[in-house]
Design an enzyme around this catalytic site. Structure first.
Site, mmCIF file in Angstrom:
data_model
loop_
_atom_site.group_PDB
_atom_site.id
_atom_site.type_symbol
_atom_site.label_atom_id
_atom_site.label_comp_id
_atom_site.label_asym_id
_atom_site.label_seq_id
_atom_site.Cartn_x
_atom_site.Cartn_y
_atom_site.Cartn_z
ATOM 1 N N LYS A 105 0.779 -0.921 0.326
ATOM 2 C CA LYS A 105 -0.023 -0.491 0.745
ATOM 3 C C LYS A 105 1.123 0.860 -0.124
ATOM 4 O O LYS A 105 2.110 1.157 0.240
ATOM 5 C CB LYS A 105 -1.146 -0.018 1.504
ATOM 6 N N ASP A 145 -6.832 3.867 -4.078
ATOM 7 C CA ASP A 145 -7.267 3.418 -3.647
ATOM 8 C C ASP A 145 -8.209 5.559 -3.081
ATOM 9 O O ASP A 145 -8.652 5.991 -3.717
ATOM 10 C CB ASP A 145 -6.473 3.609 -2.265
HETATM 11 N N1 GLU Z 1 -7.347 0.122 -3.104
HETATM 12 C C1 GLU Z 1 -7.947 -0.452 -2.889
HETATM 13 C C2 GLU Z 1 -8.342 -1.689 -1.576
HETATM 14 O O1 GLU Z 1 -8.004 -1.271 -0.962
HETATM 15 C C3 GLU Z 1 -7.594 -2.115 -4.654
HETATM 16 C C4 GLU Z 1 -6.174 -2.620 -3.899
HETATM 17 C C5 GLU Z 1 -6.341 -2.683 -4.961
HETATM 18 O O2 GLU Z 1 -7.095 -2.927 -6.200
HETATM 19 O O3 GLU Z 1 -4.979 -3.110 -5.754
HETATM 20 O O4 GLU Z 1 -8.643 -3.006 -2.026
#
Ligand code: GLU
Length: 417
Positions: A105, A145
């Site tokens: 992340k 996100d």
């Molecule tokens: N940000 C989204 C999550 O928290 C998607 C992450 C992604 O697609 O890699 O799951």
């Protein structure tokens, strides 16, 4: 909203599940700790010629099951520990969904509404340049996100491809269709939240048709969840955003509310509402389904005793603190945990990555069918674990299943040297 440290929440969740597994302490510590965290300061020129410095992070938590995978958030509340927690939740989310990816992340400490589009592009490209040596289609694959979307993903892809002198759309997901994005990706998080909720209703023998629903947060996840559940015949009686909430006994039309928010910046003031309410009032409404779709810690131990919903489907990451979770468990509220409920985003990111690698694109129907099947199957896996192993909650069941999958992958790989 409480200030519980989300990284501590993640560690508590893993400890709780570890009690049901036969794993050595050192192994559990490894599964609670990110492999590495990049902290960087981006110096970027503003439109008026001044320089501003932005703190940014990328945490690569665990890659035992595949490339690190997870979004990049733009928010003034981003901290190192928040990014660490969110990256860990991604590990257990990709494992719960059984897709061959790890967890990561990123985030920039910024309120994007304070900056022009040109400034945001320079900030994003500065971060992309820092990320380029760390990311890659087989290494670490970012995504959107909170407060980021297709636009930012397209910029990151373009920066990476320019520096690396290549075309590699699978280095990032959540892109625009014309930049190599997937059909259905924008809707995917809200979609899985609703599919998971509908499985939970079926499990409880409850009818979704005519059920009352409250949605906290009207960003990409929340508003799509509201729209889809309304289309399935439920009544969306309350919605909110960071400015406050609105209530309507007869159900809102989520599309009309979205249109109003697009024009005015908030759901508050929507003319067809019966009344306004605070976010805490929304969260404690006596509804059949509550969808927290904003940020972490929305429901803490102070608020938890007042929760009156029967089912909660977590569209946000970490909206319920561990202490609140325990209270909800005692009160028999069925919580579908974030690491399954909102997994649609990353599951369709996985489909996007597969399509990018094959340079072969799927129809929206195919994407949605494969997504629904993944969520339905894995919901059943959690129910089986919950019942057969007599686990206290679906969240603990999800962590037990996910931890076993990550541990198995790590053990198969062995230790080096
Ligand atoms: N940000 C989204 C999550 O928290 C998607 C992450 C992604 O697609 O890699 O799951």
């Amino acid at each position: 909203m409480s200030d519980v440290n989300p990284y501590q929440s993640l560690r508590t969740q893993i400890d709780e599940a570890a009690q049901y597994l036969d794993v050595a302490d050192g192994q559990i510590e490894r599964l609670k700790t990110p492999e590495r965290v990049l902290e960087t300061n981006l110096s970027v020129e503003m439109d008026d010629g001044s320089i501003e410095v932005f703190r940014a992070y990328r945490s690569q938590f665990n890659g035992d099951r595949g490339p690190y995978k997870g979004g990049i958030r733009y928010h003034p509340g981003v901290t190192r520990d928040e990014v660490k927690a969110l990256s860990g939740w991604m590990v257990y989310k990709t494992a719960t969904s059984d897709i061959p990816l790890g967890g990561g992340k990123g985030g920039i400490v910024i309120d994007p509404s304070d900056y022009s589009e040109a400034e945001l592009e320079r900030i994003t490209r500065a971060f992309a340049e820092e990320l380029t040596p760390l990311i890659g289609v087989d290494r670490d694959v970012p995504a959107p996100d909170v407060n980021t979307g297709q636009r930012e993903m397209n910029w990151i892809k373009d920066t990476y491809e320019t520096i690396e002198n290549t075309t590699e759309p699978g280095v990032i997901t959540g892109k625009d269709i014309s930049s190599g994005g997937s059909e259905g990706r924008v809707e995917a998080t809200g979609r899985s939240t609703v599919v998971a909720a509908s499985e939970a209703f079926e499990y409880l023998g409850k009818d979704l048709e005519g059920a009352t629903v409250a949605v906290q947060g009207y960003g990409n996840a929340g508003w799509i969840a509201a729209k889809l559940i309304y289309e399935m015949g439920a009544n969306v009686v309350a919605v909110s955003d960071s400015s406050g909430g609105i209530y309507r006994e007869e159900s809102f039309d989520p599309v009309a509310v979205k249109e109003f928010k697009r024009e005015t910046g908030s759901v508050v003031g929507y003319p067809d509402a019966d009344r306004e309410l605070t976010n805490d009032e929304l969260l404690t409404l006596d509804v059949d389904l509550l969808v927290p779709a904003a940020l972490e810690n929305a429901i803490d131990e102070q608020l938890a005793p007042d929760i009156a919903a029967d089912v909660i489907s977590e569209a946000a990451n970490g909206p319920i603190t561990p202490a609140a979770d325990e209270i909800l468990r005692e009160e028999d509220v069925l919580v579908v945990p974030d690491i399954l409920a909102n997994a649609g985003g990353v599951v369709v990111s996985y489909f996007e990555w597969v399509q990018n690698r094959q340079r072969f694109y799927w129809s929206e129907d195919r994407v949605n069918e494969e997504l629904d099947e993944t969520i339905v199957d894995q919901f059943q896996t959690l129910i089986d674990a919950y019942e057969s192993r007599d686990l206290p909650s679906l969240r603990i069941a999800a962590y037990v299943v996910a931890l076993e999958r990550v541990i198995d992958a790590g053990e198969e790989a062995g230790t080096w040297p």
